[in-house]
Design a protein around this motif. Structure first.
Motif, short mmCIF file in Angstrom:
data_model
loop_
_atom_site.label_atom_id
_atom_site.label_comp_id
_atom_site.label_asym_id
_atom_site.label_seq_id
_atom_site.Cartn_x
_atom_site.Cartn_y
_atom_site.Cartn_z
N GLY A 69 -12.16 -15.58 -5.90
CA GLY A 69 -12.21 -15.17 -7.30
C GLY A 69 -10.84 -15.23 -7.94
N ARG A 70 -10.70 -14.50 -9.04
CA ARG A 70 -9.42 -14.50 -9.77
C ARG A 70 -8.32 -13.95 -8.88
NH1 ARG A 70 -6.09 -11.49 -12.87
NH2 ARG A 70 -7.20 -9.55 -12.50
N GLN A 112 -11.90 -10.56 -9.05
CA GLN A 112 -12.88 -10.67 -10.12
C GLN A 112 -13.58 -12.03 -10.06
OE1 GLN A 112 -11.18 -10.29 -14.03
NE2 GLN A 112 -13.04 -9.37 -14.80
N GLY A 113 -14.90 -12.01 -10.05
CA GLY A 113 -15.68 -13.23 -10.00
C GLY A 113 -15.81 -13.84 -8.62
N GLY A 114 -15.33 -13.16 -7.60
CA GLY A 114 -15.36 -13.71 -6.24
C GLY A 114 -16.53 -13.27 -5.38
N GLY A 116 -19.59 -14.15 -5.25
CA GLY A 116 -20.41 -15.23 -4.77
C GLY A 116 -19.78 -16.02 -3.63
N THR A 129 -12.27 -5.18 -0.89
CA THR A 129 -12.63 -5.14 -2.30
C THR A 129 -11.64 -4.26 -3.04
OG1 THR A 129 -14.19 -3.36 -1.80
CG2 THR A 129 -15.08 -5.60 -1.92
N VAL A 133 -11.42 -3.91 -9.80
CA VAL A 133 -12.23 -5.06 -10.14
C VAL A 133 -13.72 -4.74 -10.10
CG1 VAL A 133 -12.84 -7.42 -9.41
CG2 VAL A 133 -10.47 -6.64 -9.28
N GLN A 134 -14.15 -3.97 -9.11
CA GLN A 134 -15.58 -3.72 -8.90
C GLN A 134 -15.80 -2.40 -8.17
OE1 GLN A 134 -16.30 -7.30 -6.83
NE2 GLN A 134 -15.66 -6.53 -4.87
#
Length: 179
Positions: A69-70, A112-114, A116, A129, A133-134
């Motif tokens: 991700g980012r 972020q966005g990782g 998947g 994690t 971000v999450q």
């Protein structure tokens, strides 16, 4: 592996001596400090985690630290990993382009966005994690606590992946699930 006092001191110093501002009030320099501290943690985690032999292609294979991700590190992760080893293995940093490539990682930071990019099924990957971000947690989950970068550990998830986490690292965590 017996960890040297210098490495343990560095990890403790990262926890206690590197305050950062909360994400909502961060200036660019403070955000840079936060991710510099997180980059150093990712590198130091390699010395506190044992992977099963099957996780490596050969005895001299590197410990691969990946960012999915980012990428918020801006080169800090490469600088932290430069000339470092864990269990006699060099550390290398990669940014896999897909889930299949991420399966070759030993430590996987999910930015972020990782989400998947996380390989499916049981793998010997230390999934990291970030609360910035999450909310979903990996085996290690970064958070800011009292203006310091800290982390939670899910020992059960690590065990399912065949990973063994040193009690020294567990003692530094804010919480240990399944311990």
């Amino acid at each position: 592996m017996i960890l040297g006092r210098g490495a343990l001191r560095m990890l403790v110093a990262l926890i206690w001596l590197a305050p950062v501002q909360a994400a909502s009030a961060q200036a660019p320099q403070q955000a840079s400090l936060e991710y510099s501290v997180k980059a150093n943690y990712l590198v130091r985690f390699a010395a506190f985690v044992e992977w099963p032999p099957r996780a490596f292609a050969a005895p001299q294979s590197p410990v691969v630290i990946c960012v999915a991700g980012r990428d918020p590190f801006r080169g800090a992760l490469e600088r932290a990993a430069q000339n470092q080893t864990a269990y006699g293995r060099p550390l290398t940093v990669r940014r896999p382009g897909d889930r299949e490539a991420a399966a070759g990682c030993h430590i996987l930071y999910v930015g972020q966005g990782g989400g998947g990019m996380i390989p499916e099924g049981p793998r010997s990957i230390l999934l990291v994690t970030d609360g910035a971000v999450q909310a979903e947690r990996g085996m290690v989950h970064f958070v800011l606590s009292d203006d310091r970068v800290r982390f939670h550990i899910d020992l059960q998830a690590a065990s399912r992946g065949g990973l063994s986490i040193s009690s020294r690292l567990l003692n530094l965590a804010l919480s240990v699930r399944g311990g």
